[in-house]
Design a protein around this motif. Structure first.
Motif, PDB file in Angstrom:
ATOM      1  N   ASP A 156     119.714 -39.402  21.245  1.00  0.00           N
ATOM      2  CA  ASP A 156     118.962 -40.604  20.853  1.00  0.00           C
ATOM      3  C   ASP A 156     117.640 -40.214  20.199  1.00  0.00           C
ATOM      4  O   ASP A 156     117.277 -40.737  19.138  1.00  0.00           O
ATOM      5  N   LEU A 157     116.903 -39.328  20.867  1.00  0.00           N
ATOM      6  CA  LEU A 157     115.605 -38.904  20.345  1.00  0.00           C
ATOM      7  C   LEU A 157     115.763 -38.204  19.000  1.00  0.00           C
ATOM      8  O   LEU A 157     114.959 -38.400  18.093  1.00  0.00           O
ATOM      9  N   ALA A 158     116.816 -37.428  18.859  1.00  0.00           N
ATOM     10  CA  ALA A 158     117.082 -36.739  17.597  1.00  0.00           C
ATOM     11  C   ALA A 158     117.297 -37.746  16.468  1.00  0.00           C
ATOM     12  O   ALA A 158     116.765 -37.585  15.361  1.00  0.00           O
ATOM     13  N   GLU A 159     118.064 -38.786  16.747  1.00  0.00           N
ATOM     14  CA  GLU A 159     118.335 -39.799  15.728  1.00  0.00           C
ATOM     15  C   GLU A 159     117.077 -40.584  15.363  1.00  0.00           C
ATOM     16  O   GLU A 159     116.826 -40.846  14.190  1.00  0.00           O
ATOM     17  N   ILE A 160     116.284 -40.944  16.364  1.00  0.00           N
ATOM     18  CA  ILE A 160     115.060 -41.714  16.112  1.00  0.00           C
ATOM     19  C   ILE A 160     114.049 -40.882  15.325  1.00  0.00           C
ATOM     20  O   ILE A 160     113.418 -41.372  14.392  1.00  0.00           O
ATOM     21  N   SER A 161     113.902 -39.619  15.698  1.00  0.00           N
ATOM     22  CA  SER A 161     112.871 -38.759  15.104  1.00  0.00           C
ATOM     23  C   SER A 161     113.342 -38.012  13.863  1.00  0.00           C
ATOM     24  O   SER A 161     112.536 -37.401  13.170  1.00  0.00           O
ATOM     25  N   ILE A 194     106.134 -37.722  19.330  1.00  0.00           N
ATOM     26  CA  ILE A 194     105.267 -38.667  20.037  1.00  0.00           C
ATOM     27  C   ILE A 194     105.533 -40.084  19.538  1.00  0.00           C
ATOM     28  O   ILE A 194     105.709 -41.013  20.327  1.00  0.00           O
ATOM     29  N   GLU A 195     105.586 -40.250  18.232  1.00  0.00           N
ATOM     30  CA  GLU A 195     105.857 -41.567  17.649  1.00  0.00           C
ATOM     31  C   GLU A 195     107.243 -42.069  18.054  1.00  0.00           C
ATOM     32  O   GLU A 195     107.412 -43.235  18.413  1.00  0.00           O
ATOM     33  N   SER A 196     108.222 -41.186  18.042  1.00  0.00           N
ATOM     34  CA  SER A 196     109.592 -41.560  18.405  1.00  0.00           C
ATOM     35  C   SER A 196     109.721 -41.923  19.877  1.00  0.00           C
ATOM     36  O   SER A 196     110.617 -42.682  20.253  1.00  0.00           O
ATOM     37  N   LEU A 197     108.836 -41.390  20.697  1.00  0.00           N
ATOM     38  CA  LEU A 197     108.821 -41.728  22.125  1.00  0.00           C
ATOM     39  C   LEU A 197     108.046 -43.017  22.394  1.00  0.00           C
ATOM     40  O   LEU A 197     107.949 -43.464  23.530  1.00  0.00           O
ATOM     41  N   GLY A 198     107.499 -43.604  21.345  1.00  0.00           N
ATOM     42  CA  GLY A 198     106.791 -44.874  21.482  1.00  0.00           C
ATOM     43  C   GLY A 198     105.428 -44.748  22.116  1.00  0.00           C
ATOM     44  O   GLY A 198     104.950 -45.677  22.769  1.00  0.00           O
ATOM     45  N   CYS A 199     104.799 -43.599  21.929  1.00  0.00           N
ATOM     46  CA  CYS A 199     103.486 -43.341  22.523  1.00  0.00           C
ATOM     47  C   CYS A 199     102.434 -43.188  21.442  1.00  0.00           C
ATOM     48  O   CYS A 199     102.744 -42.802  20.319  1.00  0.00           O
ATOM     49  N   THR A 200     101.208 -43.439  21.834  1.00  0.00           N
ATOM     50  CA  THR A 200     100.095 -43.032  20.981  1.00  0.00           C
ATOM     51  C   THR A 200      99.793 -41.574  21.336  1.00  0.00           C
ATOM     52  O   THR A 200     100.233 -41.079  22.384  1.00  0.00           O
ATOM     53  N   ASP A 201      99.025 -40.920  20.492  1.00  0.00           N
ATOM     54  CA  ASP A 201      98.626 -39.541  20.793  1.00  0.00           C
ATOM     55  C   ASP A 201      97.883 -39.491  22.124  1.00  0.00           C
ATOM     56  O   ASP A 201      98.106 -38.613  22.944  1.00  0.00           O
ATOM     57  N   GLU A 202      97.000 -40.461  22.321  1.00  0.00           N
ATOM     58  CA  GLU A 202      96.200 -40.507  23.549  1.00  0.00           C
ATOM     59  C   GLU A 202      97.094 -40.666  24.785  1.00  0.00           C
ATOM     60  O   GLU A 202      96.903 -39.970  25.785  1.00  0.00           O
ATOM     61  N   GLU A 203      98.058 -41.579  24.721  1.00  0.00           N
ATOM     62  CA  GLU A 203      98.966 -41.786  25.851  1.00  0.00           C
ATOM     63  C   GLU A 203      99.763 -40.520  26.148  1.00  0.00           C
ATOM     64  O   GLU A 203      99.935 -40.140  27.305  1.00  0.00           O
ATOM     65  N   TYR A 232     117.395 -28.555  18.308  1.00  0.00           N
ATOM     66  CA  TYR A 232     115.981 -28.188  18.232  1.00  0.00           C
ATOM     67  C   TYR A 232     115.199 -28.876  19.349  1.00  0.00           C
ATOM     68  O   TYR A 232     114.352 -28.251  20.001  1.00  0.00           O
ATOM     69  N   ILE A 233     115.509 -30.138  19.603  1.00  0.00           N
ATOM     70  CA  ILE A 233     114.852 -30.861  20.699  1.00  0.00           C
ATOM     71  C   ILE A 233     115.182 -30.192  22.026  1.00  0.00           C
ATOM     72  O   ILE A 233     114.308 -30.004  22.872  1.00  0.00           O
ATOM     73  N   GLY A 234     116.436 -29.790  22.205  1.00  0.00           N
ATOM     74  CA  GLY A 234     116.830 -29.088  23.427  1.00  0.00           C
ATOM     75  C   GLY A 234     116.060 -27.795  23.612  1.00  0.00           C
ATOM     76  O   GLY A 234     115.623 -27.468  24.719  1.00  0.00           O
ATOM     77  N   LYS A 235     115.879 -27.069  22.522  1.00  0.00           N
ATOM     78  CA  LYS A 235     115.130 -25.806  22.592  1.00  0.00           C
ATOM     79  C   LYS A 235     113.666 -26.057  22.952  1.00  0.00           C
ATOM     80  O   LYS A 235     113.074 -25.302  23.717  1.00  0.00           O
ATOM     81  N   ILE A 236     113.096 -27.112  22.401  1.00  0.00           N
ATOM     82  CA  ILE A 236     111.704 -27.456  22.724  1.00  0.00           C
ATOM     83  C   ILE A 236     111.599 -27.771  24.213  1.00  0.00           C
ATOM     84  O   ILE A 236     110.731 -27.252  24.914  1.00  0.00           O
ATOM     85  N   GLU A 237     112.493 -28.636  24.697  1.00  0.00           N
ATOM     86  CA  GLU A 237     112.437 -29.051  26.104  1.00  0.00           C
ATOM     87  C   GLU A 237     112.657 -27.887  27.062  1.00  0.00           C
ATOM     88  O   GLU A 237     112.091 -27.866  28.147  1.00  0.00           O
ATOM     89  N   ARG A 269     110.197 -33.922  27.466  1.00  0.00           N
ATOM     90  CA  ARG A 269     111.411 -34.170  28.258  1.00  0.00           C
ATOM     91  C   ARG A 269     111.203 -35.319  29.248  1.00  0.00           C
ATOM     92  O   ARG A 269     112.044 -36.203  29.385  1.00  0.00           O
ATOM     93  N   GLY A 270     110.075 -35.301  29.954  1.00  0.00           N
ATOM     94  CA  GLY A 270     109.806 -36.329  30.952  1.00  0.00           C
ATOM     95  C   GLY A 270     109.722 -37.722  30.344  1.00  0.00           C
ATOM     96  O   GLY A 270     110.313 -38.676  30.862  1.00  0.00           O
ATOM     97  N   LEU A 271     109.012 -37.837  29.244  1.00  0.00           N
ATOM     98  CA  LEU A 271     108.881 -39.137  28.589  1.00  0.00           C
ATOM     99  C   LEU A 271     110.218 -39.608  28.023  1.00  0.00           C
ATOM    100  O   LEU A 271     110.550 -40.786  28.094  1.00  0.00           O
ATOM    101  N   ARG A 272     110.974 -38.680  27.466  1.00  0.00           N
ATOM    102  CA  ARG A 272     112.299 -39.035  26.924  1.00  0.00           C
ATOM    103  C   ARG A 272     113.164 -39.628  28.022  1.00  0.00           C
ATOM    104  O   ARG A 272     113.777 -40.676  27.851  1.00  0.00           O
ATOM    105  N   LYS A 273     113.164 -38.967  29.177  1.00  0.00           N
ATOM    106  CA  LYS A 273     113.970 -39.452  30.300  1.00  0.00           C
ATOM    107  C   LYS A 273     113.445 -40.782  30.833  1.00  0.00           C
ATOM    108  O   LYS A 273     114.225 -41.669  31.167  1.00  0.00           O
ATOM    109  N   GLU A 274     112.124 -40.925  30.924  1.00  0.00           N
ATOM    110  CA  GLU A 274     111.538 -42.181  31.388  1.00  0.00           C
ATOM    111  C   GLU A 274     111.916 -43.342  30.479  1.00  0.00           C
ATOM    112  O   GLU A 274     112.084 -44.466  30.935  1.00  0.00           O
TER     113      GLU A 274
END
Length: 82
Positions: free
Chosen positions: A23-28, A55-64, A34-39, A11-16
């Motif tokens: 948007d996240l649903a469409e990208i992922s 994670i990929e849809s949020l533009g992050c690496t696993d490490e990040e 389902y995303i709402g339930k996760i958050e 949720r935090g990364l999505r908002k950032e």
């Protein structure tokens, strides 16, 4: 507690990133509800494959992503992520 941190990190990364749940649903290619339930931590059986997609849809690496997860603070009294 790790599952709570992961849900809040999504949720935090999505908002950032300025993304809505839609948007996240469409990208992922994951259903918006389902995303709402996760958050909201209503659905706790998040698979590794779904987490990878998010994670990929949020533009992050696993490490990040996991660095972000571990930076979250926990209330020492309630043991809840704040």
């Amino acid at each position: 507690m790790l599952d709570e941190k992961i849900c809040k990190a999504i949720r935090g990364l999505r908002k950032e990133k300025g993304l809505t749940q839609k948007d996240l649903a469409e990208i992922s290619n994951i259903d918006k509800s389902y995303i709402g339930k996760i958050e909201r931590q209503v659905y706790r059986n998040l698979t590794v494959q779904t987490l990878e997609k998010l994670i990929e849809s949020l533009g992050c690496t696993d490490e990040e992503f996991f660095r972000y997860v571990m930076k979250q603070e926990v209330d020492p009294i309630t043991m809840e992520v704040i």
